[in-house]
Design an enzyme around this catalytic site. Structure first.
Site, short mmCIF file in Angstrom:
data_model
loop_
_atom_site.label_atom_id
_atom_site.label_comp_id
_atom_site.label_asym_id
_atom_site.label_seq_id
_atom_site.Cartn_x
_atom_site.Cartn_y
_atom_site.Cartn_z
N GLU A 1 -5.16 3.94 4.09
CA GLU A 1 -5.76 5.01 4.90
C GLU A 1 -4.73 5.98 5.47
O GLU A 1 -5.06 7.13 5.76
CB GLU A 1 -6.60 4.42 6.03
CG GLU A 1 -7.98 3.95 5.59
CD GLU A 1 -8.88 5.11 5.13
OE1 GLU A 1 -8.91 6.16 5.80
OE2 GLU A 1 -9.55 4.93 4.10
N HIS B 1 -2.06 7.18 3.88
CA HIS B 1 -1.90 8.19 2.83
C HIS B 1 -3.14 9.08 2.74
O HIS B 1 -3.04 10.30 2.62
CB HIS B 1 -1.72 7.52 1.47
CG HIS B 1 -0.51 6.64 1.34
ND1 HIS B 1 -0.60 5.28 1.23
CD2 HIS B 1 0.81 6.93 1.30
CE1 HIS B 1 0.60 4.76 1.11
NE2 HIS B 1 1.49 5.74 1.17
N GLY C 1 3.82 11.67 7.01
CA GLY C 1 3.31 10.87 8.12
C GLY C 1 4.35 10.68 9.22
O GLY C 1 5.52 10.45 8.94
N GLN C 2 3.88 10.73 10.46
CA GLN C 2 4.73 10.45 11.62
C GLN C 2 5.25 9.01 11.59
O GLN C 2 6.27 8.69 12.18
CB GLN C 2 3.93 10.70 12.90
CG GLN C 2 4.64 10.40 14.20
CD GLN C 2 5.90 11.23 14.37
OE1 GLN C 2 5.99 12.35 13.87
NE2 GLN C 2 6.89 10.67 15.06
#
Ligand code: AMP
Length: 282
Positions: free
Chosen positions: A35, A37, A147-148
């Protein structure tokens, strides 16, 4: 969804989208999708009229002895997930396509490469910067989504995009977590139920530090002591680092009042896991 294995194919597919006046959002991954990605794919869809995703387990970002060979490869399931999300083009090259015989050119981003994960994984960010630069040249996206969860990677890539004048916007999506707090990761597949339970200490330590900041503590030292204390509740993990740093330079900060990244990495059984929280400036 067009599946392109070669650089020529993906370039042709992107050129067709461009001719139709479409804006290109790009989501690079190493596959074994979850989830986290898919949240980036959805962000790309919301922002751009066409989405290109890539799946490439990049050999140059793994040090000798790391998990390159056993990194999960689940192409059929990944393909179906991306198709269901409405991705337009999936680029899934072989290593020989990305690194032609005799390739010797790498992207070096400087000192920032050797901080956080770069300190424990020598050469890791040189490999990341190199493959992402190649992918950016091939796809030429308008927006690229990261993504962080991989905060140090974000800092390295922001620097590279700025220094090398890539004509694109880097968009960072929030870390997607399991309901119990564990940050989603392809490497969570390595965890036994017991290890998975122990892995929760990472997000627990970060949450405790975040709560302490919310209660008014700004000095890094007591916050680090607090985080280390929580991590010590789980003696069966092997801590790699727990640091409070500037989110752009990844250098240690003395206090969090101008904003900070609280980042942790630890080996839990067979998996090296990372997690972080961003403390906003006051
Ligand atoms: P990877 O396949 O691990 O290289 O990750 C591909 C992209 O997905 C990177 O930009 C990661 O930061 C991002 N990503 C991985 N896990 C998460 C997560 N839990 N939440 C948000 N983004 C993630």
């Amino acid at each position: 969804m067009i599946i392109a294995g070669s650089i020529a194919e993906v370039r042709a597919a992107v050129a067709r989208l461009r001719r139709d006046g479409r804006c290109i959002g790009f989501v690079p991954t190493m596959g074994a999708l979850h989830e986290g990605h898919l949240s980036l794919v959805r962000a790309a869809k919301a922002r751009c009229s066409a989405v290109v995703a890539s799946i490439f387990v990049n050999p140059t970002q793994f040090a000798p002895g790391e998990d390159f060979e056993k990194y999960p490869r689940t192409f059929e399931a990944d393909r179906a997930l991306l198709e269901a999300e409405g991705v337009d083009v999936l680029f899934a090259p072989e290593a020989s396509e990305m690194y032609p015989e005799g390739a010797t050119t790498f992207v070096a981003v400087g000192e920032i490469e050797d901080r956080l994960d770069g300190q424990s994984r020598p050469g890791h960010f040189r490999g990341v910067a190199t493959v992402v630069a190649k992918l950016f040249h091939i796809v030429e996206p308008d927006h690229a989504f990261f993504g962080q969860k991989d905060a140090a990677q974000v800092a390295v890539l922001r620097r590279m995009v700025r220094d090398l004048h890539f004509d694109l916007e880097l968009v960072v999506g929030p870390t997607v977590r399991e309901p119990d707090g564990l940050a989603m990761s392809s490497r969570n597949r390595y965890l036994s139920p017991d290890h998975r339970q122990r892995a929760l200490v990472l997000s627990r330590a970060l949450r405790r530090v975040e709560a302490e900041v919310a209660s008014g503590v700004v000095d890094a030292q007591p916050l680090i002591r607090l985080g280390l204390g929580v991590l010590a509740e789980e003696p069966d993990i092997r801590l790699d680092y727990f640091r409070i740093v500037d989110p752009d330079t990844l250098e240690d900060v003395a206090d969090v009042s101008r904003g900070a990244l609280v980042a942790v990495a630890a080996f839990v059984g067979p998996a090296r896991l990372i997690d972080n929280v961003l403390i906003p400036p006051r």
